[in-house]
Design a protein around this motif. Structure first.
Motif, PDB file in Angstrom:
ATOM      1  N   PRO A  14       0.833  -1.195   0.000  1.00  0.00           N
ATOM      2  CA  PRO A  14       0.000   0.000   0.000  1.00  0.00           C
ATOM      3  C   PRO A  14       0.875   1.255   0.000  1.00  0.00           C
ATOM      4  O   PRO A  14       1.998   1.249   0.489  1.00  0.00           O
ATOM      5  CB  PRO A  14      -0.816  -0.092   1.282  1.00  0.00           C
ATOM      6  CG  PRO A  14      -0.255  -1.216   2.060  1.00  0.00           C
ATOM      7  CD  PRO A  14       0.681  -1.991   1.190  1.00  0.00           C
ATOM      8  N   PRO A  17       1.345   6.488   3.943  1.00  0.00           N
ATOM      9  CA  PRO A  17       0.525   7.677   4.190  1.00  0.00           C
ATOM     10  C   PRO A  17       1.345   8.946   3.973  1.00  0.00           C
ATOM     11  O   PRO A  17       2.524   9.003   4.318  1.00  0.00           O
ATOM     12  CB  PRO A  17       0.096   7.540   5.652  1.00  0.00           C
ATOM     13  CG  PRO A  17       1.035   6.557   6.253  1.00  0.00           C
ATOM     14  CD  PRO A  17       1.555   5.697   5.143  1.00  0.00           C
ATOM     15  N   ARG A  40     -11.240  12.767   1.404  1.00  0.00           N
ATOM     16  CA  ARG A  40     -11.353  11.306   1.268  1.00  0.00           C
ATOM     17  C   ARG A  40     -12.521  10.780   2.096  1.00  0.00           C
ATOM     18  O   ARG A  40     -13.275   9.921   1.651  1.00  0.00           O
ATOM     19  CB  ARG A  40     -10.069  10.618   1.719  1.00  0.00           C
ATOM     20  CG  ARG A  40      -9.015  10.534   0.665  1.00  0.00           C
ATOM     21  CD  ARG A  40      -7.892   9.608   1.125  1.00  0.00           C
ATOM     22  NE  ARG A  40      -6.749   9.704   0.266  1.00  0.00           N
ATOM     23  CZ  ARG A  40      -6.606   9.025  -0.887  1.00  0.00           C
ATOM     24  NH1 ARG A  40      -7.535   8.188  -1.266  1.00  0.00           N
ATOM     25  NH2 ARG A  40      -5.535   9.178  -1.609  1.00  0.00           N
ATOM     26  N   ASP A  46     -11.560   5.587  -1.623  1.00  0.00           N
ATOM     27  CA  ASP A  46     -10.787   4.522  -0.993  1.00  0.00           C
ATOM     28  C   ASP A  46      -9.320   4.610  -1.408  1.00  0.00           C
ATOM     29  O   ASP A  46      -8.893   5.540  -2.087  1.00  0.00           O
ATOM     30  CB  ASP A  46     -11.386   3.150  -1.314  1.00  0.00           C
ATOM     31  CG  ASP A  46     -11.370   2.839  -2.802  1.00  0.00           C
ATOM     32  OD1 ASP A  46     -10.649   3.516  -3.562  1.00  0.00           O
ATOM     33  OD2 ASP A  46     -12.068   1.901  -3.208  1.00  0.00           O
ATOM     34  N   GLY A  47      -8.558   3.615  -1.022  1.00  0.00           N
ATOM     35  CA  GLY A  47      -7.120   3.604  -1.262  1.00  0.00           C
ATOM     36  C   GLY A  47      -6.714   3.376  -2.698  1.00  0.00           C
ATOM     37  O   GLY A  47      -5.533   3.463  -3.020  1.00  0.00           O
ATOM     38  N   THR A  50      -4.571   7.111  -5.546  1.00  0.00           N
ATOM     39  CA  THR A  50      -3.311   7.466  -4.900  1.00  0.00           C
ATOM     40  C   THR A  50      -3.323   8.927  -4.473  1.00  0.00           C
ATOM     41  O   THR A  50      -4.091   9.744  -4.991  1.00  0.00           O
ATOM     42  CB  THR A  50      -2.115   7.244  -5.854  1.00  0.00           C
ATOM     43  OG1 THR A  50      -2.230   8.148  -6.956  1.00  0.00           O
ATOM     44  CG2 THR A  50      -2.045   5.796  -6.333  1.00  0.00           C
ATOM     45  N   HIS A  51      -2.450   9.234  -3.539  1.00  0.00           N
ATOM     46  CA  HIS A  51      -2.350  10.600  -3.046  1.00  0.00           C
ATOM     47  C   HIS A  51      -1.984  11.559  -4.176  1.00  0.00           C
ATOM     48  O   HIS A  51      -2.561  12.649  -4.284  1.00  0.00           O
ATOM     49  CB  HIS A  51      -1.317  10.668  -1.911  1.00  0.00           C
ATOM     50  CG  HIS A  51      -1.109  12.048  -1.387  1.00  0.00           C
ATOM     51  ND1 HIS A  51      -2.064  12.694  -0.630  1.00  0.00           N
ATOM     52  CD2 HIS A  51      -0.082  12.922  -1.548  1.00  0.00           C
ATOM     53  CE1 HIS A  51      -1.628  13.901  -0.325  1.00  0.00           C
ATOM     54  NE2 HIS A  51      -0.435  14.066  -0.869  1.00  0.00           N
TER      55      HIS A  51
END
Length: 163
Positions: A14, A17, A40, A46-47, A50-51
């Motif tokens: 993942p 953060p 978010r 959801d994940g 991506t950022h």
């Protein structure tokens, strides 16, 4: 002779953060900055987003909303509003509804952009059905953004014309 090679699947780790300072997209001084973590949660991303993609979509959405509100903003500044929070409006939940409307406009434009980019991810039959469903979501997100912008400017949400 037959041989068998076992190949391990690549591990997908993942995304780490982001630093707390990377969660805020600074805006021009008149409009509020956007907190990506709050976005978010508010629009349930959801994940899989991506950022970096979220940040770029939010920057594009901020630019779109700011440009659309440029003349309205000039009118508000001429009337003495030093920032969006100073524009006369009801206060609900401890803040001006104008701030909430601005965030909604940015959030929904960014989510529409992201959903549009992710809709062609799966080309199977079920993926095609998902793409059709996502199109409805994209349209609804763009409509919600338009409604928020019109609400900020005090304009009617729809225009109906008889031919």
């Amino acid at each position: 002779m037959t041989s068998f090679n076992a190949i391990s699947a690549p591990s997908i780790t993942p995304e780490p953060p982001p630093a707390p300072t990377d969660l805020i997209v600074e805006n021009i001084a008149w409009f509020p900055s956007i907190d990506l973590g709050r976005m978010r949660e508010d629009v349930r991303l959801d994940g899989t987003v991506t950022h970096a993609r979220l940040r770029e979509a939010v920057i594009a959405a901020i630019d779109d909303v700011n440009r659309e509100l440029a003349s309205w903003r000039a009118t508000q500044e001429a009337a003495g509003a030093a920032q969006l929070a100073d524009v006369p409006a009801d206060s609900i939940g401890g803040e001006s509804v104008q701030l909430s409307r601005y965030r909604r406009a940015v959030y929904f434009l960014a989510r529409a952009d992201l959903t549009e980019k992710y809709r062609d991810f799966d080309s199977t039959k079920s993926g095609a059905a998902d793409a059709d469903e996502r199109m409805t979501t994209i349209d609804a997100d763009r409509r919600n953004a338009r409604n928020a912008i019109n609400d900020m400017r005090g304009l009617a949400r729809t225009t109906i014309e008889l031919i």
